[in-house]
Scaffold this active site. Structure first.
Site, PDB file in Angstrom:
ATOM      1  N   GLN A  65       0.875  -1.283  -0.047  1.00  0.00           N
ATOM      2  CA  GLN A  65       0.004  -0.033   0.008  1.00  0.00           C
ATOM      3  C   GLN A  65       0.753   1.436   0.030  1.00  0.00           C
ATOM      4  O   GLN A  65       1.181   1.813   1.043  1.00  0.00           O
ATOM      5  CB  GLN A  65      -0.921   0.104   1.279  1.00  0.00           C
ATOM      6  CG  GLN A  65      -1.954   0.944   1.315  1.00  0.00           C
ATOM      7  CD  GLN A  65      -3.105   0.713   0.457  1.00  0.00           C
ATOM      8  OE1 GLN A  65      -3.482  -0.540   0.403  1.00  0.00           O
ATOM      9  NE2 GLN A  65      -3.612   1.503  -0.417  1.00  0.00           N
ATOM     10  N   PHE A  66       1.482   1.544  -1.000  1.00  0.00           N
ATOM     11  CA  PHE A  66       2.282   2.639  -1.100  1.00  0.00           C
ATOM     12  C   PHE A  66       1.652   4.205  -0.947  1.00  0.00           C
ATOM     13  O   PHE A  66       2.236   5.084  -0.614  1.00  0.00           O
ATOM     14  CB  PHE A  66       2.899   2.853  -2.743  1.00  0.00           C
ATOM     15  CG  PHE A  66       2.025   3.447  -3.526  1.00  0.00           C
ATOM     16  CD1 PHE A  66       2.124   4.836  -3.963  1.00  0.00           C
ATOM     17  CD2 PHE A  66       1.207   2.550  -4.472  1.00  0.00           C
ATOM     18  CE1 PHE A  66       1.234   5.111  -4.921  1.00  0.00           C
ATOM     19  CE2 PHE A  66       0.436   2.879  -5.351  1.00  0.00           C
ATOM     20  CZ  PHE A  66       0.525   4.282  -5.664  1.00  0.00           C
ATOM     21  N   THR A  67       0.364   4.123  -1.091  1.00  0.00           N
ATOM     22  CA  THR A  67      -0.390   5.224  -0.799  1.00  0.00           C
ATOM     23  C   THR A  67      -0.473   5.820   0.816  1.00  0.00           C
ATOM     24  O   THR A  67      -0.874   6.859   0.925  1.00  0.00           O
ATOM     25  CB  THR A  67      -2.000   5.284  -1.143  1.00  0.00           C
ATOM     26  OG1 THR A  67      -2.489   4.149  -0.514  1.00  0.00           O
ATOM     27  CG2 THR A  67      -2.057   5.101  -2.697  1.00  0.00           C
TER      28      THR A  67
END
Length: 148
Positions: free
Chosen positions: A78-80
């Site tokens: 989950q790079f966000t």
């Protein structure tokens, strides 16, 4: 490194309509890797997550760990989690780790979990995923290695 840890009664990840990972009761972990993150931070984060006492005991008190309840783990990249919304209305992701290094550390973290947990499932790094879960409690924690 950042993680959103959710106690779940079940969770799964689908890609293009196909389930690629599914678990029963345990943790759904959204994992973000930032610039400069290292294996040491992954070690520290997993050590904390694996020992959290957030599951209810026989008296309903949050007193049991993942190991105590023989829980499963679903880890989703989950790079966000490293989004910055300071300027304008479109998030910037410049604080997220470079994809190659982020994937390496994501896999490293997953392997740490697999060392300690009987059932560990994952999404697919970099893919568009549909994540479904039943949040138990609901109980959700946000952890950042900079604050541990």
């Amino acid at each position: 490194m950042r993680a959103v840890v959710q106690c779940v009664s079940e969770a799964r990840v689908d890609i293009e309509g196909q389930t690629v990972g599914a678990i029963g009761a345990g943790y759904a972990i959204l994992l973000g890797v930032g610039h400069g993150d290292t294996e040491a931070q992954a070690d520290k984060l997993w050590a904390k997550i694996s020992k959290l006492r957030v599951f209810p005991d026989e008296n309903g008190k949050t007193n049991l760990s993942l190991r105590d309840v023989s829980g499963d783990v679903l880890v989703v990249s989950q790079f966000t989690l490293f989004a910055s919304c300071k300027k304008g209305n479109r998030p910037s992701f410049t604080d997220a780790g470079a994809p190659d290094e982020a994937e390496r550390l994501y896999e490293y973290f997953v392997n740490l979990a697999r060392r300690d947990v009987g059932r560990v499932e994952t999404g697919q790094f970099g893919a568009m995923m549909d994540v479904r879960l039943v949040n138990h409690g609901p109980f959700t924690l946000i952890l950042d290695t900079d604050a541990l």
